[in-house]
Design a protein around this motif. Sequence first.
Motif: not given
Length: 90
Positions: A48-50, A80-88
């Motif tokens: 993600g990003s801060f 904002k959560a990254g794609a991989e974290l959001a998918e998990l």
Amino acid sequence: MNKTEFINAVAEKSGLSKVDTKKAVEAFIQTVSTEVKKGGKVAILGFGSFSIVEKSARKGVNPKTKQPIEIPARKAVKFKAGAELAELVK
């Protein structure tokens, strides 16, 4: 999970000592905090990003007195959560 539990979990998974893991976690927190405070953005691919967002001034209501109040503009930290974290999480 609090900070101590996080440090213990990272130490267990990484094979590092708890002392070294604590130093690494605190260095990570300090680095992200310093960069965001300067107005920069920290993006960790897959996680993600801060960043900082500007919240504009607005009108609100004091819930106790029901009187209108002015809420001043401020800066806030955004993650904002990254794609991989959001998918998990799905």
